[in-house]
Design a protein around this motif. Sequence first.
Motif, PDB file in Angstrom:
ATOM      1  N   VAL A  12     -62.717 -67.213 -31.673  1.00 43.37           N
ATOM      2  CA  VAL A  12     -62.462 -65.865 -30.242  1.00 43.37           C
ATOM      3  C   VAL A  12     -61.746 -64.772 -30.648  1.00 43.37           C
ATOM      4  CG1 VAL A  12     -60.118 -67.115 -29.222  1.00 43.37           C
ATOM      5  CG2 VAL A  12     -62.306 -65.749 -28.231  1.00 43.37           C
ATOM      6  N   ARG A  15     -63.497 -62.415 -32.493  1.00 42.53           N
ATOM      7  CA  ARG A  15     -64.650 -61.784 -31.527  1.00 42.53           C
ATOM      8  C   ARG A  15     -63.190 -60.783 -31.084  1.00 42.53           C
ATOM      9  NH1 ARG A  15     -65.026 -64.261 -26.169  1.00 42.53           N
ATOM     10  NH2 ARG A  15     -63.671 -62.808 -25.292  1.00 42.53           N
ATOM     11  N   VAL A  34     -53.404 -72.288 -41.124  1.00 43.19           N
ATOM     12  CA  VAL A  34     -54.433 -72.338 -42.322  1.00 43.19           C
ATOM     13  C   VAL A  34     -55.178 -71.537 -42.939  1.00 43.19           C
ATOM     14  CG1 VAL A  34     -57.248 -73.489 -42.752  1.00 43.19           C
ATOM     15  CG2 VAL A  34     -55.132 -74.316 -40.429  1.00 43.19           C
ATOM     16  N   ALA A  37     -58.527 -70.341 -43.279  1.00 46.31           N
ATOM     17  CA  ALA A  37     -59.043 -68.994 -41.763  1.00 46.31           C
ATOM     18  C   ALA A  37     -58.225 -67.992 -41.936  1.00 46.31           C
ATOM     19  CB  ALA A  37     -58.202 -69.804 -40.914  1.00 46.31           C
ATOM     20  N   ALA A  73     -51.665 -75.478 -29.240  1.00 43.48           N
ATOM     21  CA  ALA A  73     -50.422 -74.647 -29.720  1.00 43.48           C
ATOM     22  C   ALA A  73     -50.009 -73.792 -29.153  1.00 43.48           C
ATOM     23  CB  ALA A  73     -51.512 -73.551 -31.015  1.00 43.48           C
ATOM     24  N   PRO A  77     -45.755 -69.268 -30.420  1.00 47.72           N
ATOM     25  CA  PRO A  77     -46.273 -67.793 -30.643  1.00 47.72           C
ATOM     26  C   PRO A  77     -45.562 -67.536 -29.321  1.00 47.72           C
ATOM     27  CG  PRO A  77     -47.912 -69.471 -30.843  1.00 47.72           C
ATOM     28  CD  PRO A  77     -46.970 -69.791 -30.062  1.00 47.72           C
ATOM     29  N   HIS A 120     -62.398 -63.363 -18.704  1.00 49.08           N
ATOM     30  CA  HIS A 120     -62.585 -61.699 -18.797  1.00 49.08           C
ATOM     31  C   HIS A 120     -64.292 -61.707 -17.786  1.00 49.08           C
ATOM     32  CE1 HIS A 120     -64.813 -64.566 -21.602  1.00 49.08           C
ATOM     33  NE2 HIS A 120     -66.288 -64.275 -21.169  1.00 49.08           N
ATOM     34  N   VAL A 153     -65.308 -77.386 -32.580  1.00 52.66           N
ATOM     35  CA  VAL A 153     -63.723 -77.471 -33.158  1.00 52.66           C
ATOM     36  C   VAL A 153     -63.249 -78.328 -33.070  1.00 52.66           C
ATOM     37  CG1 VAL A 153     -63.901 -74.888 -32.509  1.00 52.66           C
ATOM     38  CG2 VAL A 153     -63.310 -76.207 -30.970  1.00 52.66           C
ATOM     39  N   TRP A 155     -60.253 -79.410 -32.701  1.00 48.16           N
ATOM     40  CA  TRP A 155     -59.590 -80.705 -31.719  1.00 48.16           C
ATOM     41  C   TRP A 155     -59.696 -80.642 -30.424  1.00 48.16           C
ATOM     42  CZ3 TRP A 155     -59.683 -76.721 -27.921  1.00 48.16           C
ATOM     43  CH2 TRP A 155     -60.253 -75.414 -28.411  1.00 48.16           C
ATOM     44  N   GLU A 168     -60.853 -77.221 -20.932  1.00 47.56           N
ATOM     45  CA  GLU A 168     -60.861 -75.430 -21.365  1.00 47.56           C
ATOM     46  C   GLU A 168     -61.588 -74.604 -21.131  1.00 47.56           C
ATOM     47  OE1 GLU A 168     -62.139 -74.091 -25.242  1.00 47.56           O
ATOM     48  OE2 GLU A 168     -63.199 -75.047 -24.417  1.00 47.56           O
TER      49      GLU A 168
HETATM   50  N1  NAD Z   1     -62.155 -66.639 -22.830  1.00 47.80           N
HETATM   51  C1  NAD Z   1     -62.774 -67.160 -23.864  1.00 47.80           C
HETATM   52  O1  NAD Z   1     -64.924 -66.419 -23.785  1.00 47.80           O
HETATM   53  C2  NAD Z   1     -62.935 -67.911 -24.973  1.00 47.80           C
HETATM   54  C3  NAD Z   1     -64.121 -67.733 -25.885  1.00 47.80           C
HETATM   55  C4  NAD Z   1     -63.570 -69.317 -27.121  1.00 47.80           C
HETATM   56  C5  NAD Z   1     -62.892 -69.353 -26.824  1.00 47.80           C
HETATM   57  N2  NAD Z   1     -61.902 -69.329 -26.510  1.00 47.80           N
HETATM   58  C6  NAD Z   1     -60.474 -70.012 -26.664  1.00 47.80           C
HETATM   59  O2  NAD Z   1     -59.472 -69.435 -27.587  1.00 47.80           O
HETATM   60  C7  NAD Z   1     -58.541 -70.314 -28.294  1.00 47.80           C
HETATM   61  C8  NAD Z   1     -59.312 -70.776 -29.255  1.00 47.80           C
HETATM   62  O3  NAD Z   1     -60.332 -71.484 -29.580  1.00 47.80           O
HETATM   63  P1  NAD Z   1     -61.559 -70.591 -30.734  1.00 47.80           P
HETATM   64  O4  NAD Z   1     -63.041 -71.293 -30.866  1.00 47.80           O
HETATM   65  O5  NAD Z   1     -60.941 -68.840 -31.672  1.00 47.80           O
HETATM   66  O6  NAD Z   1     -60.635 -71.734 -31.436  1.00 47.80           O
HETATM   67  P2  NAD Z   1     -61.205 -72.356 -33.335  1.00 47.80           P
HETATM   68  O7  NAD Z   1     -60.812 -73.597 -33.132  1.00 47.80           O
HETATM   69  O8  NAD Z   1     -62.066 -72.009 -33.676  1.00 47.80           O
HETATM   70  O9  NAD Z   1     -59.649 -71.281 -34.696  1.00 47.80           O
HETATM   71  C9  NAD Z   1     -58.222 -71.306 -33.202  1.00 47.80           C
HETATM   72  C10 NAD Z   1     -57.175 -71.410 -34.013  1.00 47.80           C
HETATM   73  O10 NAD Z   1     -56.141 -71.069 -34.237  1.00 47.80           O
HETATM   74  C11 NAD Z   1     -55.554 -71.580 -35.950  1.00 47.80           C
HETATM   75  N3  NAD Z   1     -53.584 -71.218 -35.387  1.00 47.80           N
HETATM   76  C12 NAD Z   1     -53.326 -73.073 -34.612  1.00 47.80           C
HETATM   77  N4  NAD Z   1     -52.573 -73.340 -34.168  1.00 47.80           N
HETATM   78  C13 NAD Z   1     -51.598 -71.464 -34.530  1.00 47.80           C
HETATM   79  C14 NAD Z   1     -50.606 -70.988 -34.510  1.00 47.80           C
HETATM   80  N5  NAD Z   1     -49.505 -71.865 -34.015  1.00 47.80           N
HETATM   81  N6  NAD Z   1     -50.395 -70.500 -34.836  1.00 47.80           N
HETATM   82  C15 NAD Z   1     -51.714 -69.028 -35.108  1.00 47.80           C
HETATM   83  N7  NAD Z   1     -52.703 -69.785 -35.042  1.00 47.80           N
HETATM   84  C16 NAD Z   1     -53.158 -71.291 -34.999  1.00 47.80           C
HETATM   85  C17 NAD Z   1     -55.707 -72.462 -36.417  1.00 47.80           C
HETATM   86  O11 NAD Z   1     -55.387 -72.978 -37.872  1.00 47.80           O
HETATM   87  C18 NAD Z   1     -58.065 -71.694 -35.782  1.00 47.80           C
HETATM   88  O12 NAD Z   1     -58.038 -70.848 -36.861  1.00 47.80           O
HETATM   89  C19 NAD Z   1     -59.366 -71.520 -27.508  1.00 47.80           C
HETATM   90  O13 NAD Z   1     -58.237 -72.045 -26.622  1.00 47.80           O
HETATM   91  C20 NAD Z   1     -60.338 -71.430 -26.474  1.00 47.80           C
HETATM   92  O14 NAD Z   1     -60.597 -71.646 -25.076  1.00 47.80           O
HETATM   93  C21 NAD Z   1     -61.917 -68.281 -26.080  1.00 47.80           C
END
Ligand code: NAD
Length: 325
Positions: A12, A15, A34, A37, A73, A77, A120, A153, A155, A168
């Motif tokens: 995300v 994006r 990471v 990443a 997490a 932050p 959104h 993913v 987690w 979620e």
């Molecule tokens: N609104 C939407 O349409 C939408 C779409 C996808 C995901 N999401 C949300 O976004 C969040 C992330 O999803 P994702 O698909 O990107 O997951 P992901 O696992 O692809 O990415 C998460 C990243 O965050 C990193 N991370 C973990 N702890 C961290 C920290 N303390 N500081 C910085 N980075 C850290 C991880 O290492 C990983 O690279 C989730 O809560 C998900 O529900 C929202």
Amino acid sequence: MTRVLMVGAGGVAQRHIRVLTELGATVSGVIDPVEAAANAVATEWDIPCFTELERALDAVEPEVVYICVPPFAHGPPERAVLERGLPFFVEKPLGVGLEVAADIAREVEESGAVTATGYHWRCLDTVQRAQGIAADIGPQLVNGAWLGKRPPVAWWADVDRSGGQVVEQMTHVLDLARVLVGEPVEVHAAGVRDPGAAGDRGTVDDATAAVVRFENGAVGTFAATSLLSAQHLASLDLFGTGTVLQLRETELVVDDGTSRVTHEPAEDPRTVVDREFLEVLRGKRDASRAPYAEALRTHRFGCAIATAARERRTVVLDPSTGRLT
Ligand SMILES: NC(=O)c1ccc[n+]([C@@H]2O[C@H](COP(=O)([O-])OP(=O)(O)OC[C@H]3O[C@@H](n4cnc5c(N)ncnc54)[C@H](O)[C@@H]3O)[C@@H](O)[C@H]2O)c1
């Protein structure tokens, strides 16, 4: 030009970097614990990367921070960003449970920080159209669904890291129900893990069914499953006297028994949500559609369903605060 620090380098976050860049903002750095990443995203966008948030904040000196971390997490932050008096966008859900999110909400309110969240769907013009029709027909029945697959993913399958499917994923649909019907006040729910599924399936339920009463008396059913191999349906249907509204991310259907009219969104809400936040930051708009406090109310709704299913009891919510009892 708005200088953005991206926290998290996952799906995300990537994006948001693309959309923000298209909108003329400058993503000036990315931080992810990471390293690989963070590096991959930094290389793609030719920006600096970090593995520690404080160092990233010092180096980038952002005007705004995007927090795109997994549910488990949240907390550190947001606090680091609030300590520096910066506005932030945070992805849904606000946490795994309620404790961290309620604390952050208090800090946001005390500091007056400007916020936006990843709900959104609220930015769909079809939702705004549905709001007008719902106000006219006064829906008495709501039917929400999130029927799809497990996201790829690591987690997600751990309920202590993701919060589970309702918290979620279905949270988007719950948010819409609040926008179109009102506040939930009573929740009953049950969940199941597929006893026939092979392998380590983690700790999340594979399906959840909930029955909800809203403050205005309307009733709703909400169903979620992650057992499928592809996304099947994410929807909210509303039923008032003589009229059905069917809302998907891609369309709104209004069926009054004599005509059935389909409206398609004018714009991708994933773009609109970022554009509107930039407008807030630039003083062109008063507030985002779902600031932190609003998102917390939706998160409480999701947690109420998760709690009702887990503890096999009715959960009551205070409609004036959204708190669970
Ligand atoms: N609104 C939407 O349409 C939408 C779409 C996808 C995901 N999401 C949300 O976004 C969040 C992330 O999803 P994702 O698909 O990107 O997951 P992901 O696992 O692809 O990415 C998460 C990243 O965050 C990193 N991370 C973990 N702890 C961290 C920290 N303390 N500081 C910085 N980075 C850290 C991880 O290492 C990983 O690279 C989730 O809560 C998900 O529900 C929202």
